[in-house]
Each structure stands twice: as structure tokens, then as C-alpha cells.
Scaffold this motif. Structure first.
Motif, PDB file in Angstrom:
ATOM      1  N   GLY A   3      14.458   2.304   9.283  1.00  0.00           N
ATOM      2  CA  GLY A   3      13.095   1.787   9.345  1.00  0.00           C
ATOM      3  C   GLY A   3      12.124   2.629   8.549  1.00  0.00           C
ATOM      4  N   ALA A   4      12.585   3.171   7.415  1.00  0.00           N
ATOM      5  CA  ALA A   4      11.745   4.050   6.593  1.00  0.00           C
ATOM      6  C   ALA A   4      10.740   3.245   5.777  1.00  0.00           C
ATOM      7  CB  ALA A   4      12.611   4.897   5.672  1.00  0.00           C
ATOM      8  N   ARG A   5       9.585   3.835   5.542  1.00  0.00           N
ATOM      9  CA  ARG A   5       8.559   3.282   4.655  1.00  0.00           C
ATOM     10  C   ARG A   5       8.033   4.395   3.751  1.00  0.00           C
ATOM     11  NH1 ARG A   5      10.626  -0.570   6.395  1.00  0.00           N
ATOM     12  NH2 ARG A   5       9.694  -2.455   7.316  1.00  0.00           N
ATOM     13  N   VAL A   6       7.832   4.067   2.487  1.00  0.00           N
ATOM     14  CA  VAL A   6       7.213   5.016   1.552  1.00  0.00           C
ATOM     15  C   VAL A   6       5.735   5.084   1.902  1.00  0.00           C
ATOM     16  CG1 VAL A   6       6.634   5.477  -0.858  1.00  0.00           C
ATOM     17  CG2 VAL A   6       8.899   4.592  -0.260  1.00  0.00           C
ATOM     18  N   LEU A   7       5.286   6.239   2.369  1.00  0.00           N
ATOM     19  CA  LEU A   7       3.932   6.359   2.902  1.00  0.00           C
ATOM     20  C   LEU A   7       3.001   7.126   1.963  1.00  0.00           C
ATOM     21  CD1 LEU A   7       2.307   5.510   5.373  1.00  0.00           C
ATOM     22  CD2 LEU A   7       2.918   7.692   6.440  1.00  0.00           C
ATOM     23  N   LEU A  56      -2.516   0.471  -4.233  1.00  0.00           N
ATOM     24  CA  LEU A  56      -1.729  -0.754  -4.149  1.00  0.00           C
ATOM     25  C   LEU A  56      -0.797  -0.817  -5.348  1.00  0.00           C
ATOM     26  CD1 LEU A  56      -4.369  -3.424  -3.045  1.00  0.00           C
ATOM     27  CD2 LEU A  56      -2.395  -2.667  -1.710  1.00  0.00           C
ATOM     28  N   VAL A  57       0.456  -1.199  -5.085  1.00  0.00           N
ATOM     29  CA  VAL A  57       1.491  -1.235  -6.103  1.00  0.00           C
ATOM     30  C   VAL A  57       2.157  -2.607  -6.079  1.00  0.00           C
ATOM     31  CG1 VAL A  57       3.726  -0.259  -6.809  1.00  0.00           C
ATOM     32  CG2 VAL A  57       1.911   1.238  -5.950  1.00  0.00           C
ATOM     33  N   PRO A  83       0.818  -1.212   0.000  1.00  0.00           N
ATOM     34  CA  PRO A  83       0.000   0.000   0.000  1.00  0.00           C
ATOM     35  C   PRO A  83       0.853   1.264   0.000  1.00  0.00           C
ATOM     36  CG  PRO A  83       0.192  -0.825   2.223  1.00  0.00           C
ATOM     37  CD  PRO A  83       0.938  -1.797   1.344  1.00  0.00           C
ATOM     38  N   VAL A  84       0.304   2.303  -0.567  1.00  0.00           N
ATOM     39  CA  VAL A  84       0.869   3.650  -0.481  1.00  0.00           C
ATOM     40  C   VAL A  84      -0.299   4.618  -0.597  1.00  0.00           C
ATOM     41  CG1 VAL A  84       1.298   3.878  -2.979  1.00  0.00           C
ATOM     42  CG2 VAL A  84       2.653   5.222  -1.354  1.00  0.00           C
ATOM     43  N   LEU A  85      -0.239   5.721   0.117  1.00  0.00           N
ATOM     44  CA  LEU A  85      -1.242   6.773  -0.024  1.00  0.00           C
ATOM     45  C   LEU A  85      -0.838   7.672  -1.176  1.00  0.00           C
ATOM     46  CD1 LEU A  85      -1.602   7.486   3.770  1.00  0.00           C
ATOM     47  CD2 LEU A  85      -3.380   6.482   2.321  1.00  0.00           C
ATOM     48  N   VAL A  86      -1.808   8.075  -1.990  1.00  0.00           N
ATOM     49  CA  VAL A  86      -1.521   8.955  -3.120  1.00  0.00           C
ATOM     50  C   VAL A  86      -2.255  10.270  -2.930  1.00  0.00           C
ATOM     51  CG1 VAL A  86      -0.966   7.121  -4.743  1.00  0.00           C
ATOM     52  CG2 VAL A  86      -3.339   7.876  -4.544  1.00  0.00           C
ATOM     53  N   ASP A  87      -1.563  11.349  -3.271  1.00  0.00           N
ATOM     54  CA  ASP A  87      -2.040  12.706  -3.024  1.00  0.00           C
ATOM     55  C   ASP A  87      -2.252  13.413  -4.360  1.00  0.00           C
ATOM     56  OD1 ASP A  87      -2.621  15.204  -2.045  1.00  0.00           O
ATOM     57  OD2 ASP A  87      -0.620  15.583  -1.213  1.00  0.00           O
ATOM     58  N   GLY A  88      -3.478  13.829  -4.617  1.00  0.00           N
ATOM     59  CA  GLY A  88      -3.756  14.556  -5.852  1.00  0.00           C
ATOM     60  C   GLY A  88      -3.303  15.993  -5.816  1.00  0.00           C
TER      61      GLY A  88
END
Length: 265
Positions: free
Chosen positions: A198-202, A158-159, A63-68
Motif C-alpha cells: 500500500g505504498a504511495r510516493v509522497l 501535480l504530475v 499529487p506529490v510533495l516536493v522538497d527543495g
């Protein structure tokens, strides 16, 4: 970029029940041969990041959040360029950062107090954070999607990717195009930050990136060492900011900070 078999070709066959959404196969040049991502048609709500991580991960989806953003530019309008994207594992994080540092540091007199030489990768922080990386990512995702949040309205996606750091490369994201034409090189750095911090692409936007960080630097020495990496990764974070020295940036944007935000002009 080669990934796991793409469950987005047939989510039902992968056991996924997705809410109404859009499969994106639009790139800057042509229609891609398979979906690059799926994203929901409506705003994300607290709990959905963790829910879709649990459902999607066994199928090779993250999962990743996407911002318009202000322009409501959603992923089909992001000039995705998977054809020009290599594989993150083919790149070395320190090499990528060294080359970027050498290309940009001389343009910023006063940025550092040293002779300007690349200082090398920062060591891992001496203290482990209190949270597991994915648990913290879920917690911050809930905060970002809560009513009243400045980012309320962002959507869940979702990617098909093996690890969080690979998400930008998996879709051929072109947000940093004015800085780096092959985003897989930056994903190589994100892999290193995954391992050390401990980074995550959010969150991804048209030209923005937000990471959750479960093991941030806890001393100024650690933060300043990391600030050099951030400048090489995204010079605009310093060049286009009032935090125009690495020390100022380290103290304000990195020291004990559990989110890191990036923007490329």
C-alpha cells in the motif's frame, strides 16, 4: 514516457483552478515538449494533498510533495531526464532488485548472515493495515506540512501519471542516478510495493524519496525479508547509515513503520 493526455498543457480546460505556481519543462538536456509537472510557488499546507488529489486525478494528474532541501533546489534544478526514461511496465521488479543486489551485496561483508544469494521478493504482510493507502498518504502529508514540522516549507506538485509509483518515471527524476540511470526500473519496484504494502510516493527531493506505507511489515521475519529489497533499491540507506546490517535496518526502519525514506549519495 507515454502517459495520459497531459492536462498541465491547459489546466483551465481540464477544469483545474491551481494556485500560483510553476510549470516545469526544463530537463538536463533541453526544454521538454510539454510540462513535466506543476508545483506551487509557496509552502504546502495541511489538506492540500487530498484536495489536489481529488481535483487532479480525473484529469490524469497525481499529487506529490516536493522538497527543495537545504540548497532550495526546486524541480527545475533537478536534472530531470525524461528522454532517458523508459516505461515502468516494461520492467520486472524482482529482476531489477536481483540485478542490483548482485551488484552491491558483495561490497558489504557482514550485511547478511546467509551465503549472500538474493533471497527473493518478500511476501505481502500477513496483516492488513488499518488505513486505506490514499487516506494514510493524506494524513501523513498533513503531518509533514503542519507548522513546526521538520519538513515545513515543502510544496505541493501535480504530475501527469497513471499511478503513484510512476511519478518518478513520469518526470524523468534523476535522484538515484548514481545507482540507477533509468528511474523507470525503480518505479517498477514501487509498483510492486504499491501492490504488496500500500505504498504511495509522497515526497520527492533532488535525491530523496519518502513513501507512505499503509500495510507495513508487522513481524521481524517480514521486515527482514523486505530489508533485502530496500538494500537493493537504495544501497545508501544501509551503506551510509549506522543501521549497517539488514536485521538492524529491518527492526528500526521497517517494522511497523508507515513511512519509508530513501537517499542516494
Amino acid at each position: 514516457m507515454a502517459t495520459l493526455p497531459n492536462a498541465l498543457r491547459s489546466p483551465a480546460d481540464a477544469g483545474l483552478e491551481l494556485p500560483p505556481g510553476t510549470l516545469v519543462d526544463t530537463t538536463i538536456d533541453e526544454t521538454w515538449h510539454e510540462p513535466l509537472l506543476w508545483y506551487a510557488d509557496g509552502p504546502a499546507t495541511p489538506g492540500v494533498w487530498a484536495e489536489l488529489r481529488a481535483a487532479g486525478r480525473p484529469a490524469g494528474l497525481l499529487p506529490v510533495l516536493v522538497d527543495g532541501g537545504r540548497r532550495a533546489a526546486w524541480p527545475e534544478d533537478w536534472d530531470l531526464d525524461p528522454a532517458s526514461t523508459s516505461y515502468p511496465g516494461d520492467h520486472d521488479a524482482e529482476t531489477v532488485l536481483t540485478e542490483a543486489w548482485e551488484a552491491h551485496e558483495s561490497d558489504e561483508p557482514g550485511l547478511v548472515d546467509s551465503d549472500g544469494a538474493w533471497p527473493g521478493l518478500a511476501p505481502s504482510p500477513s496483516e492488513a493495515g488499518p488505513d486505506e493507502p490514499d487516506a494514510l498518504a493524506a494524513e501523513i502529508a498533513d503531518q509533514l506540512t503542519a507548522p513546526g514540522s521538520p519538513m515545513a516549507g515543502i510544496r505541493i506538485a501535480l504530475v501527469p501519471a497513471r499511478r503513484s509509483a510512476d511519478i518518478p518515471a513520469a518526470i524523468g527524476w534523476s535522484g538515484p542516478a548514481n545507482h540507477e540511470n533509468d528511474v523507470a526500473r525503480l518505479s517498477a519496484v514501487l509498483r510492486s510495493w504499491e501492490d504488496r504494502y500500500g505504498a504511495r510516493v509522497l515526497v520527492l527531493g533532488f535525491d530523496t524519496l519518502v513513501l507512505s506505507v499503509s500495510r507495513p511489515p508487522t513481524t521481524m521475519a517480514e521486515a527482514e525479508a523486505l530489508a533485502a529489497e530496500h538494500f537493493a533499491f537504495c544501497p545508501d540507506n544501509v551503506q551510509q547509515s549506522s543501521l549497517n546490517t539488514l536485521r538492524a535496518y529491518a527492526e528500526t526502519a521497517l517494522l511497523k513503520q508507515e513511512t519509508w525514506a530513501f537517499w542516494w549519495d
